[in-house]
Design a protein around this motif. Structure first.
Motif, PDB file in Angstrom:
ATOM      1  N   GLU A 205       0.889  -0.814   0.320  1.00 29.78           N
ATOM      2  CA  GLU A 205      -0.245  -0.030   0.108  1.00 29.78           C
ATOM      3  C   GLU A 205       0.676   0.806   0.203  1.00 29.78           C
ATOM      4  O   GLU A 205       0.497   2.409  -0.321  1.00 29.78           O
ATOM      5  CB  GLU A 205      -0.728   0.122   1.390  1.00 29.78           C
ATOM      6  N   LYS A 251      -3.312   8.675   3.768  1.00 27.36           N
ATOM      7  CA  LYS A 251      -3.676   7.187   2.896  1.00 27.36           C
ATOM      8  C   LYS A 251      -3.243   6.350   3.167  1.00 27.36           C
ATOM      9  O   LYS A 251      -3.815   4.893   2.823  1.00 27.36           O
ATOM     10  CB  LYS A 251      -2.741   8.132   1.277  1.00 27.36           C
ATOM     11  N   GLU A 254      -5.137   4.858   6.119  1.00 20.59           N
ATOM     12  CA  GLU A 254      -6.327   4.546   5.507  1.00 20.59           C
ATOM     13  C   GLU A 254      -6.566   3.273   4.796  1.00 20.59           C
ATOM     14  O   GLU A 254      -7.316   1.930   4.691  1.00 20.59           O
ATOM     15  CB  GLU A 254      -7.416   5.447   4.980  1.00 20.59           C
ATOM     16  N   ASN A 255      -5.609   3.151   3.659  1.00 21.28           N
ATOM     17  CA  ASN A 255      -5.102   2.278   2.636  1.00 21.28           C
ATOM     18  C   ASN A 255      -4.964   0.653   3.228  1.00 21.28           C
ATOM     19  O   ASN A 255      -5.149  -0.478   2.583  1.00 21.28           O
ATOM     20  CB  ASN A 255      -4.110   2.542   1.605  1.00 21.28           C
ATOM     21  N   LYS A 257      -5.593  -0.237   6.831  1.00 20.14           N
ATOM     22  CA  LYS A 257      -7.120  -0.951   7.853  1.00 20.14           C
ATOM     23  C   LYS A 257      -8.351  -1.020   6.613  1.00 20.14           C
ATOM     24  O   LYS A 257      -8.479  -2.467   7.544  1.00 20.14           O
ATOM     25  CB  LYS A 257      -7.204   0.305   7.966  1.00 20.14           C
ATOM     26  N   ARG A 258      -8.031  -0.477   5.434  1.00 17.67           N
ATOM     27  CA  ARG A 258      -8.850  -1.631   4.349  1.00 17.67           C
ATOM     28  C   ARG A 258      -8.175  -2.836   3.767  1.00 17.67           C
ATOM     29  O   ARG A 258      -9.467  -3.510   4.962  1.00 17.67           O
ATOM     30  CB  ARG A 258      -9.258  -1.219   3.171  1.00 17.67           C
ATOM     31  N   ARG A 259      -6.937  -2.811   3.636  1.00 16.64           N
ATOM     32  CA  ARG A 259      -6.293  -3.978   3.024  1.00 16.64           C
ATOM     33  C   ARG A 259      -6.079  -4.515   4.428  1.00 16.64           C
ATOM     34  O   ARG A 259      -7.052  -5.945   4.652  1.00 16.64           O
ATOM     35  CB  ARG A 259      -5.084  -3.960   3.030  1.00 16.64           C
ATOM     36  N   ASP A 261      -8.530  -5.303   7.051  1.00 17.46           N
ATOM     37  CA  ASP A 261      -9.776  -5.720   6.705  1.00 17.46           C
ATOM     38  C   ASP A 261     -10.255  -7.127   5.923  1.00 17.46           C
ATOM     39  O   ASP A 261     -10.282  -7.808   5.550  1.00 17.46           O
ATOM     40  CB  ASP A 261     -11.384  -4.808   7.528  1.00 17.46           C
ATOM     41  N   ALA A 262     -10.213  -6.356   4.494  1.00 15.44           N
ATOM     42  CA  ALA A 262      -9.897  -7.711   3.736  1.00 15.44           C
ATOM     43  C   ALA A 262      -9.850  -8.741   3.567  1.00 15.44           C
ATOM     44  O   ALA A 262      -9.928  -9.273   3.182  1.00 15.44           O
ATOM     45  CB  ALA A 262      -9.640  -6.652   2.679  1.00 15.44           C
ATOM     46  N   GLU A 263      -8.407  -8.754   4.142  1.00 20.08           N
ATOM     47  CA  GLU A 263      -7.644  -9.943   4.264  1.00 20.08           C
ATOM     48  C   GLU A 263      -7.821 -10.752   5.441  1.00 20.08           C
ATOM     49  O   GLU A 263      -6.604 -11.337   6.236  1.00 20.08           O
ATOM     50  CB  GLU A 263      -6.172  -9.949   3.768  1.00 20.08           C
TER      51      GLU A 263
END
Length: 293
Positions: A205, A251, A254-255, A257-259, A261-263
């Motif tokens: 990221e 950035k 945020e990025n 944290k999103r990854r 959560d997804a993984e």
């Protein structure tokens, strides 16, 4: 004493005194004008040349030129008075100068301190207009550097006016002074999560964010073992003249944290686990003490 009763008598009695005084005044004026013109020209020119050679700002050069002109006046008066034979003028001049210096030192101590500090700030250049600086728990973007104060803008667009003495005596952090700047953020993951997977996400990221430099390359070492999380310190480098540190950090957080959560990489919050036993004994209500009326 016989009082003169005619113009001839006055001229006879006081003529020599008037002539001597006139000669003295003329000598003083001629000497003063010659010395002032020559001294001002030489001193001002030499001052400007010396300050420009050391790359001082135009404000300091102008100030130095003004001081040199004043010194030329003082020197011309002193020398002309000596040549003309005006010891009283020299004595009065010295007394007046001493009194003014003493009065200024008491009445304008803070002003002089800030003034001198402003000269050193302009000379040493710990920061320049447009730099973001931090000092004594304060921060702001430099908008104007004067000889007495420095004006800054906060991130809330509020104007800060700071005496130069405060900046000159404080530890000033200038995050944008060098060609590169490191931006960091701590990411906490669960103890059961894979450190390698979390590091890969952070680095991936980070590399996608505009303005992040490839050299030095991003990193995410383990920097701590907390009560409830393993801490990886995400590190990226930017060019502060081209990229804002705040935007890059926002950035990155945020990025990542999103990854995470997804993984399925957990980011736990602090918690405390209590262990032990609690013994609860029942008691007959008849054994309780009587209630007050």
């Amino acid at each position: 004493m016989q009082v003169p009763n005619s113009l001839d008598g006055l001229l006879t009695q006081y003529g020599s005194v008037v002539v001597d005084f006139g000669i003295t005044v003329v000598t003083f004026l001629v000497t003063f004008l010659l010395l002032y013109r020559i001294g001002k020209s030489v001193l001002v020119r030499a001052t400007k040349k010396a300050l420009n050679a050391r790359e001082f700002s135009s404000a300091v050069v102008s100030l130095g030129s003004s001081v040199a002109a004043v010194l030329a006046v003082v020197g011309a008066v002193a020398i002309a008075a000596t040549v003309a034979g005006f010891p009283a003028i020299l004595s009065a001049f010295a007394t007046l100068a001493g009194a003014l210096a003493l009065g200024l030192s008491f009445a304008a101590g803070d002003i002089i301190e800030n003034f001198v500090a402003g000269i050193f700030i302009l000379k040493d250049k710990p920061f320049t207009v447009g730099d973001y600086i931090e000092w004594d728990g304060n921060d702001g973007i430099v908008r104007e550097i004067n000889l007495r104060v420095t004006k800054l803008d906060s991130f809330d667009n509020e104007q800060l006016t700071v005496p130069n003495g405060d900046l000159a005596s404080a530890v000033v952090t200038n995050p944008v002074a060098n060609e590169t700047r490191r931006v960091t953020f701590d990411f906490g993951i669960e103890y059961g999560a894979s450190i390698a997977d979390a590091r890969e996400v952070i680095l991936d990221e980070a590399s996608k964010i505009d303005g992040v430099l490839a050299d030095p390359e991003p990193a995410a070492p383990v920097t701590g073992l907390g009560d409830s999380a393993v801490v990886l310190n995400g590190r990226v480098w930017i060019d502060p003249a081209e990229t804002g540190a705040g935007g890059v950090k926002h950035k990155l957080v945020e990025n990542v944290k999103r990854r995470f959560d997804a993984e399925g990489i957990g980011m736990p919050y602090p918690y405390t686990e209590l262990t032990g036993e609690i013994d609860v004994n029942s008691r007959d209500i008849t054994d309780a003490p009587p209630a007050d009326d």
